[in-house]
Structures are given as C-alpha cells and as structure tokens.
Design an enzyme around this catalytic site. Structure first.
Site, PDB file in Angstrom:
ATOM      1  CG  HIS A  30      -1.910   1.127   1.208  1.00 27.98           C
ATOM      2  ND1 HIS A  30      -2.814   1.331   0.175  1.00 27.98           N
ATOM      3  CD2 HIS A  30      -2.126   2.134   2.090  1.00 27.98           C
ATOM      4  CE1 HIS A  30      -3.541   2.401   0.431  1.00 27.98           C
ATOM      5  NE2 HIS A  30      -3.146   2.915   1.579  1.00 27.98           N
ATOM      6  CG  HIS A  42      -3.242   6.519   2.386  1.00 31.80           C
ATOM      7  ND1 HIS A  42      -4.058   5.440   2.605  1.00 31.80           N
ATOM      8  CD2 HIS A  42      -3.313   7.263   3.535  1.00 31.80           C
ATOM      9  CE1 HIS A  42      -4.592   5.498   3.812  1.00 31.80           C
ATOM     10  NE2 HIS A  42      -4.158   6.604   4.391  1.00 31.80           N
ATOM     11  CB  CYS A 150      -2.602   3.013  -3.141  1.00 33.77           C
ATOM     12  SG  CYS A 150      -1.805   1.382  -3.168  1.00 33.77           S
TER      13      CYS A 150
END
Length: 247
Positions: A30, A42, A150
């Site tokens: 991530h 994010h 992401c």
C-alpha cells in the site's frame, strides 16, 4: 537503498517521500505520500464494505480502527478515496519502505518485485506535497486495482505524469507485475522446444518478465503526459458530471 529492499527507518523520512508498506504477509503493498507532521496522504477504494453512504468525512479503514492520537487521522472528502492518515495507521504495524525514483535501467531490472522503483524523476518536494494535498480536497477519481490504485496516486503526486491510453495498464509497477508474470510465461513457452534445460527456460521467462515490467515503467513509456493537478481535478469533475447525466 539496497538492491534487495527499500526498507527505511522513520528518522530518515522527509516530506514528499513516496512510501509504502506490505499487507497480507507481503501479498501486496500500500502506497502513499508522506507530507510531514507524521501524516500520510494515500488513496484507497471510496467505500469500505462496513461503511454506509452517510459516512462522515472522518473515516478509518475499519470500524474498530479509530486513531486515538490524531483527531484528523482518517480525514477524507465525501465519496473520495484520498485519505489523510497518521503514519502509524498507514503502516498498521508493517515495516516502512521508500519508493525509489530516477533509478538506472540496470538497477530497475534487478528489482524483481514491481512497485518499488521507477526510472522516472521525481518533481520538487513542494510540487509533490501540493498535488497530494490538492487531491485530498478534490479526489483522484474512482479506485481501480489495475488502472488507478494507490501506487498510481503516489506516482502522479511525485511526477505529475498520466497515462494517455486508458485501455492499458496504469502507472503501477505492482499491477504491471501481475500482468507481466503470466504474459512472460506464455511468451517463453515456445522456447521449451528449443531449450530442453528447465533452468534455461526459467531464465528466459524471468528475462521476459523483467523486460515487460520495464516497458510499462512511466520513465520509458511514450504514452505519458504531464498534467497539472488543477487540470486533473477539473477533468475528474467533468467526468463525474457526465456520469451523473448518463445515469
């Protein structure tokens, strides 16, 4: 950064860094942009399964994951997947890694796992943070695991580059790896007749996999353009209006 890992300590963090952490026992990573003050911007799917449409702008990844340290941790605009989190909530007890920019082609090819580096150069820190904070207020479109995830978000914040061909894979090296691995296996299959040695076939497959990742890197692609974050946000607004009108 080393050849095998981009792991870093928190003391090394600088505003504007593109950071990432691994989830689900290294199954995927991530990504986000560290903006300073122990905060990370994010991108994630707009809605969690546990969320209702009336969710407030302060939200977290799960209902029992409320941050007790930073009141603004989890801030996002309604119907937006761009989130402001504290570093601890972003990492979720995972290790901290720093994405590399401006690496040479040989170094890029040694990174067997995608989503760790790019040959593209990063823009100045002020531009990176401006894009991240602007998108926090204006959104980054709909989340898509292959075309708008992401890592794509962090790469755009760092470079301002967008893919013109919306039908192909996005900027994410992680997504390119998922697509490139089976493609390399298919392309290398004819060599099984010419190279009876399994090690030779494996070497050819690995080489094709690395080259397929390199060919989709934003630093070498010819279908990327520089787009200001203001123009990007305006374009996203137009698309949203068109979708509502069609519905």
């Amino acid at each position: 950064m080393g050849l095998l890992t981009n792991k870093m300590e928190r003391e090394e963090l600088k505003p504007g860094d593109h950071i990432y952490t691994y989830r689900a026992v290294f199954a995927y990573s991530h990504h986000g942009i560290f903006v300073g003050g122990s905060k990370v911007v994010h991108f994630r799917p707009e809605h969690n399964p546990m969320e209702s449409s009336s969710t407030l702008s302060i939200s977290s990844f799960s209902g029992d994951d409320i941050c007790s340290v930073f009141p603004d941790c989890g801030f996002r605009q309604p119907d937006s997947g761009v989130v402001l989190s504290c570093l601890d909530c972003f990492l979720k007890n995972g290790s901290l890694y720093c994405f590399e920019y401006g690496v040479s082609p040989p170094v890029f090819l040694t990174k067997v796992r995608g989503g760790t580096c790019t040959t593209a150069q990063s823009d100045p820190t002020d531009s990176v943070i401006h894009r991240a904070m602007y998108l926090l207020q204006n959104g980054f479109g709909n989340y898509d695991i292959f075309k708008n995830n992401c890592e794509d978000f962090a790469l755009y914040c760092k470079t301002g580059l967008l893919i013109m061909d919306k039908l192909g894979v996005g900027r994410s090296g992680q997504a390119s790896s998922i697509v490139g691995a089976p493609l390399a296996a298919i392309l290398s299959s004819p060599f099984k007749l010419l190279i009876p040695n399994p090690i030779g076939v494996a070497t050819v497959t690995a080489g094709m996999y690395c080259m397929s990742r390199y060919a989709t890197d934003i630093g070498v692609r010819s279908d990327v353009i520089k787009v200001s974050v203001e123009d990007l946000a305006l374009n996203l607004d137009v698309k949203t209006i068109e979708q509502v009108e069609e519905e």
